[in-house]
Design a protein around this motif. Structure first.
Motif, PDB file in Angstrom:
ATOM      1  N   GLY A  78       0.816  -1.205   0.000  1.00 19.00           N
ATOM      2  CA  GLY A  78       0.000   0.000   0.000  1.00 19.00           C
ATOM      3  C   GLY A  78       0.847   1.250   0.000  1.00 19.00           C
ATOM      4  O   GLY A  78       1.989   1.240   0.484  1.00 19.00           O
ATOM      5  N   MET A  79       0.288   2.327  -0.542  1.00 17.51           N
ATOM      6  CA  MET A  79       0.902   3.652  -0.483  1.00 17.51           C
ATOM      7  C   MET A  79      -0.092   4.612   0.143  1.00 17.51           C
ATOM      8  O   MET A  79      -1.301   4.507  -0.069  1.00 17.51           O
ATOM      9  N   GLU A  80       0.428   5.574   0.895  1.00 14.65           N
ATOM     10  CA  GLU A  80      -0.408   6.592   1.525  1.00 14.65           C
ATOM     11  C   GLU A  80       0.372   7.892   1.577  1.00 14.65           C
ATOM     12  O   GLU A  80       1.532   7.916   1.989  1.00 14.65           O
ATOM     13  N   TYR A  81      -0.279   8.980   1.150  1.00 17.10           N
ATOM     14  CA  TYR A  81       0.385  10.284   1.069  1.00 17.10           C
ATOM     15  C   TYR A  81       0.683  10.859   2.447  1.00 17.10           C
ATOM     16  O   TYR A  81       1.738  11.459   2.670  1.00 17.10           O
ATOM     17  N   GLU A  82      -0.261  10.700   3.377  1.00 24.06           N
ATOM     18  CA  GLU A  82      -0.135  11.300   4.700  1.00 24.06           C
ATOM     19  C   GLU A  82       0.651  10.385   5.639  1.00 24.06           C
ATOM     20  O   GLU A  82       0.284   9.224   5.850  1.00 24.06           O
ATOM     21  N   ALA A  83       1.719  10.921   6.230  1.00 20.53           N
ATOM     22  CA  ALA A  83       2.606  10.101   7.057  1.00 20.53           C
ATOM     23  C   ALA A  83       1.887   9.516   8.264  1.00 20.53           C
ATOM     24  O   ALA A  83       2.135   8.355   8.643  1.00 20.53           O
ATOM     25  N   ASP A  84       0.976  10.296   8.889  1.00 20.53           N
ATOM     26  CA  ASP A  84       0.314   9.766  10.085  1.00 20.53           C
ATOM     27  C   ASP A  84      -0.635   8.630   9.740  1.00 20.53           C
ATOM     28  O   ASP A  84      -0.751   7.646  10.491  1.00 20.53           O
ATOM     29  N   PHE A  85      -1.306   8.709   8.575  1.00 23.36           N
ATOM     30  CA  PHE A  85      -2.178   7.617   8.173  1.00 23.36           C
ATOM     31  C   PHE A  85      -1.366   6.401   7.726  1.00 23.36           C
ATOM     32  O   PHE A  85      -1.776   5.256   7.952  1.00 23.36           O
TER      33      PHE A  85
END
Length: 287
Positions: A78-85
């Motif tokens: 998975g990839m996620e832009y927001e570091a906290d998420f």
């Protein structure tokens, strides 16, 4: 469930979202404003993959796709832009592993428009890409009234994806679709022959006008080299004794009530469109 018997309407809202997540996700996960229903993810993963297959989510949020996949014995990226998420995704996957989930997971923090580069070693390996684009920088989030009787001021919380202007959620719809098209084109490179892209999406209202966001996503996906094979409905409501059990948020209901008072036939959303796409098969002449 197998693809050959996949129903056109999926009963994915039998339990409330928080009940579906209880004990299965870390408590902090509930603050994300645009989570996919776990039952949607699990049914699609079961229908289009086998144990040991690779599932990819390029906009994974708090990791619903990844968690449900590893519980089903699939491997995930998975990839996620927001570091906290992205950190919450990692925490949720670790929580799933501690509960006996057999799949392996990989989580990257970054812009999914670059997914073909970031996950380049997975090219041609994914059986399924399952995701949902952002609906804008604001969502309904959570609501708290000033008293138990419902009076007093209404306080909203967890209704923003991000304050980072680089997040696609901050872009106008044309720019959002352009960015999502780049993400889908990158995901196409990760798919194995016969692989599937599944997208959950619903219409939205902009300045009171209904926007056919699923239709725009279909056009965007086709421009990225994918072909629509199924358009299904994943229920956000429950079914009980032949009746629909509404699970719409406070703000969805409020918007519907206000529109109805103006004589507009507006109802709260009871389902999401589930778009199933594939890479087109080469024509006999091109072989």
């Amino acid at each position: 469930m197998s693809e050959s018997v996949l129903p056109s309407v999926l009963a994915t809202g039998q339990l409330q979202s928080r009940v579906q997540r209880q004990g299965r996700y870390v408590a902090e996960s509930m603050r994300h404003p645009g989570k996919m229903l776990p039952s949607i993810a699990s049914q699609i993963i079961s229908a289009f993959t086998e144990p040991g297959d690779l599932v990819v989510d390029p906009m994974c949020g708090i990791g619903t796709t990844l968690v449900e996949a590893v519980h089903l014995g699939r491997h995930v990226a998975g990839m996620e832009y927001e570091a906290d998420f992205a950190a919450l995704t990692a925490a949720n996957v670790q929580h799933a592993r501690s509960q006996g989930a057999a799949g392996f997971a990989r989580v990257a923090c970054g812009d999914a428009r670059n997914i073909a580069t970031v996950l380049g070693d997975l090219q041609g390996m994914a059986a399924l890409v399952l995701t949902s684009p952002p609906y804008g920088m604001r969502t309904h989030g959570h609501v708290q009234c000033g008293s138990r009787e419902g009076g007093g001021p209404v306080k909203k919380s967890n209704h923003r994806y991000s304050t980072n202007k680089g997040n696609l959620a901050h872009q106008r719809l044309p720019q959002l679709m352009e960015g999502f098209g780049q993400i889908l084109a990158g995901c196409r490179e990760l798919l194995q022959p016969g692989g599937v892209v599944a997208i959950t999406i619903r219409p939205i209202r902009v300045d009171g006008q209904l926007v056919d966001l699923p239709g725009q996503v279909i056009e965007t996906a086709e421009a990225a080299g994918l072909v629509l094979t199924h358009r299904l409905a994943a229920l956000l409501c429950g079914l009980r004794d032949g009746r629909l059990i509404n699970r719409a948020s406070f703000f969805q209901m409020l918007e519907a009530w206000r529109s109805q008072e103006k004589g507009q036939p507006v109802c709260a959303a009871a389902h999401e469109d589930l778009l199933i796409l594939r890479i087109p098969k080469p024509s006999p002449r091109s072989r």
